[in-house]
Motif scaffolding. Structure first.
Motif, PDB file in Angstrom:
ATOM      1  N   ASN A   1       0.646  -1.244   0.038  1.00 10.36           N
ATOM      2  CA  ASN A   1      -0.184   0.080  -0.018  1.00 10.36           C
ATOM      3  C   ASN A   1       0.870   1.219  -0.020  1.00 10.36           C
ATOM      4  O   ASN A   1       1.738   1.417   0.899  1.00 10.36           O
ATOM      5  CB  ASN A   1      -0.828   0.192   1.140  1.00 10.36           C
ATOM      6  CG  ASN A   1      -2.016  -0.777   1.240  1.00 10.36           C
ATOM      7  OD1 ASN A   1      -2.399  -1.286   0.296  1.00 10.36           O
ATOM      8  ND2 ASN A   1      -2.399  -1.381   2.322  1.00 10.36           N
ATOM      9  N   ALA A   2       0.594   1.989  -0.853  1.00  9.20           N
ATOM     10  CA  ALA A   2       1.591   3.219  -1.075  1.00  9.20           C
ATOM     11  C   ALA A   2       0.522   4.538  -1.397  1.00  9.20           C
ATOM     12  O   ALA A   2      -0.539   4.379  -2.103  1.00  9.20           O
ATOM     13  CB  ALA A   2       2.793   3.099  -2.077  1.00  9.20           C
TER      14      ALA A   2
ATOM     15  N   ILE B   1      -0.769  14.462   9.829  1.00 10.44           N
ATOM     16  CA  ILE B   1      -1.459  13.595   8.663  1.00 10.44           C
ATOM     17  C   ILE B   1      -0.502  12.517   8.134  1.00 10.44           C
ATOM     18  O   ILE B   1      -0.957  11.344   7.701  1.00 10.44           O
ATOM     19  CB  ILE B   1      -1.952  14.556   7.515  1.00 10.44           C
ATOM     20  CG1 ILE B   1      -2.710  13.792   6.408  1.00 10.44           C
ATOM     21  CG2 ILE B   1      -0.858  15.495   7.006  1.00 10.44           C
ATOM     22  CD1 ILE B   1      -4.005  13.382   6.933  1.00 10.44           C
TER      23      ILE B   1
ATOM     24  N   ASN C   1      -0.477   9.601  10.488  1.00 11.64           N
ATOM     25  CA  ASN C   1      -1.955   8.873  10.302  1.00 11.64           C
ATOM     26  C   ASN C   1      -2.043   8.128   9.167  1.00 11.64           C
ATOM     27  O   ASN C   1      -2.315   6.871   9.122  1.00 11.64           O
ATOM     28  CB  ASN C   1      -3.186  10.093  10.262  1.00 11.64           C
ATOM     29  CG  ASN C   1      -3.546  10.568  11.612  1.00 11.64           C
ATOM     30  OD1 ASN C   1      -2.993  10.198  12.448  1.00 11.64           O
ATOM     31  ND2 ASN C   1      -4.321  11.567  11.690  1.00 11.64           N
ATOM     32  N   ILE C   2      -1.265   8.347   8.011  1.00 14.62           N
ATOM     33  CA  ILE C   2      -1.450   7.784   6.989  1.00 14.62           C
ATOM     34  C   ILE C   2      -0.490   6.333   7.149  1.00 14.62           C
ATOM     35  O   ILE C   2      -0.931   5.211   6.528  1.00 14.62           O
ATOM     36  CB  ILE C   2      -0.761   8.354   5.754  1.00 14.62           C
ATOM     37  CG1 ILE C   2      -1.886   9.541   5.405  1.00 14.62           C
ATOM     38  CG2 ILE C   2      -0.400   7.558   4.466  1.00 14.62           C
ATOM     39  CD1 ILE C   2      -1.363  10.643   4.551  1.00 14.62           C
TER      40      ILE C   2
ATOM     41  N   SER D   1      -2.514   3.861   8.969  1.00 16.62           N
ATOM     42  CA  SER D   1      -3.314   3.144   8.122  1.00 16.62           C
ATOM     43  C   SER D   1      -2.789   2.173   7.534  1.00 16.62           C
ATOM     44  O   SER D   1      -3.464   1.470   6.576  1.00 16.62           O
ATOM     45  CB  SER D   1      -4.194   4.328   7.093  1.00 16.62           C
ATOM     46  OG  SER D   1      -4.660   5.239   7.960  1.00 16.62           O
TER      47      SER D   1
ATOM     48  N   TYR E   1      -0.212   2.555   5.131  1.00 15.25           N
ATOM     49  CA  TYR E   1       0.235   2.854   3.872  1.00 15.25           C
ATOM     50  C   TYR E   1       1.756   3.595   3.871  1.00 15.25           C
ATOM     51  O   TYR E   1       2.034   4.008   5.044  1.00 15.25           O
ATOM     52  CB  TYR E   1      -0.708   3.971   3.228  1.00 15.25           C
ATOM     53  CG  TYR E   1      -1.858   3.559   2.590  1.00 15.25           C
ATOM     54  CD1 TYR E   1      -1.897   3.718   1.241  1.00 15.25           C
ATOM     55  CD2 TYR E   1      -2.970   2.891   3.384  1.00 15.25           C
ATOM     56  CE1 TYR E   1      -3.098   3.037   0.646  1.00 15.25           C
ATOM     57  CE2 TYR E   1      -3.986   2.206   2.656  1.00 15.25           C
ATOM     58  CZ  TYR E   1      -3.979   2.466   1.247  1.00 15.25           C
ATOM     59  OH  TYR E   1      -5.205   1.846   0.539  1.00 15.25           O
TER      60      TYR E   1
END
Lengths: 261, 261
Positions: free
Chosen positions: B95-96, B140, B143-144, B147, B149
């Motif tokens: 996931n990127a 942010i 957070n990513i 998640s 990623y």
């Protein structure tokens, strides 16, 4: 949550006049932005000295053919637009996160295209680098929205073979559907869907499907994307002119009455 | 968390050989990627038929001058690279999320540049569109990462006047510092910092500061960014060749011994 698709036809005006923050001020909900950029593409293809190719479908619809070089120019120009939109929002103190669509939009490359050759005969050519969207990785988009950011997404998709050029209207429709957005707004340079010279206020999705082939080029693609969004669970699709009132124009929904002008 | 800066010198090889997924396999931690892309920039400037301008500093260092058009080409090319990196990672099931740096990196435009004119005299010119990084919106990004990623971030920054071209090494240093990463890896085309013909294994940040002016062009900027990262709280900066071993090369840290070859 509301997904707003900003069309190529108004992008230059929106960016030059720095109009987006004011437009978004009228919306009282979480927002996701998806942008197009066809007009810019023409300009930059010329600068690149690269002549775009166009093909004509058996139905007589002319469209841009995306070869490898066009794909490259397309993605570069889309990213530049993305940058300009994010900069404009941040300048008004709005948190915005510019995201490459290839990260979250999944598509299948069109293997073949049927086109008309010079003698008006059908022929099959390689599909080039456009894709049909299959799904959207929506969890990460929703997390970004929850973090207080407006995702600004470019219309580029992932397929195993290559990243792909995709239609921005349909990208917005799929993103709206997969994120569970209540509304998709297609912001464009007309006040809505015109029928008999008047803007349609309200129409149901099934009726819209029946008239897609009777409306002009450009609007037909919008209507198709609108009905896709409804089929994916979006409650309302609004086609509107954001320089007048982004929340009012033609509202398409799954209602039972056919159309109200 | 580890921030990896992928340098322009190895980007083409990494992308063409689809090498990144294997390289990242050796890292057992959360990852953030920051990329450069100078080599690609030269290629595409030529394609655009736009001649790049170079200026020479009073210290004799030649560098690219970023006028408005160069900025545009720069951001477009960076985004294309971003797309290619994300595509390569996704092709390996990773996931990127490709992010425009302008969303999260804040910088101040350099008002003026002092350069040498043809007569070798100092003169002051407009600073163009490069910036000095001031901060990073790190929440942010974290957070990513949480998640699941890998953020893939382009070296473009926000300033109120314009988006700006920034140095990718320093962008990586600031992102590492602001996100609280333990390690910054600068992946490049040499095995580390060479001193007397041998790769330095270990060096402390203060010592590195004292030798910056004695190392070659390119490496000086890396060392400067490395010490900035340490000053921002990053524990270790590794300069390494990812085609050999991304985790081993020159390790710079806040230790007390000066340098171990």
């Amino acid at each position: 949550m509301i997904v707003i698709k900003i069309g190529g036809s108004i992008l230059e005006k929106i960016i030059n006049e720095n109009a987006l923050p004011n437009i978004l001020n009228n919306i009282n909900d979480d927002i996701i932005i998806v942008h197009g950029g066809g007009n810019y593409l023409n300009k930059y293809s010329d600068e690149f000295g690269y002549e775009q190719k166009f093909v004509t479908s058996p139905e007589g619809i002319k469209s841009r053919y995306t070869d490898k070089k066009t794909l490259e120019i397309f993605t570069m120009v889309m990213s530049l637009i993305n940058e300009k939109i994010v900069h404009s929002l941040r300048n008004s103190g709005i948190n915005a996160l510019g995201i490459n669509g290839v990260s979250i939009i999944n598509a299948k490359r069109k293997d073949k295209l049927i086109i008309l050759n010079e003698k008006n005969r059908k022929m099959v050519i390689d599909g080039g680098y456009t894709g049909k969207i299959t799904s959207v990785n929506s969890d990460i988009i929703k997390n970004i929205v929850l973090s207080g950011y407006i995702p600004v997404i470019s219309p580029v998709a992932y397929s195993p073979e290559s990243y792909l050029n995709i239609d921005a209207d349909r990208a917005a429709a799929y993103i709206a559907g997969y994120t569970g957005a209540s509304t998709l707004i297609m912001a464009t340079n007309v006040d809505g869907l015109y029928w008999d010279g008047t803007v349609v206020e309200d129409a149901d999705s099934e009726y819209i499907k029946s008239i897609i082939t009777s409306v002009g080029h450009g609007m037909d693609k919008k209507l198709m994307a609108a009905t896709e969004a409804i089929d994916l669970g979006v409650q309302n699709v609004i086609i509107s002119n954001p320089f007048k009132d982004i929340m009012h124009g033609t509202v398409i929904s799954r209602k039972t009455h056919a159309m109200k002008i």
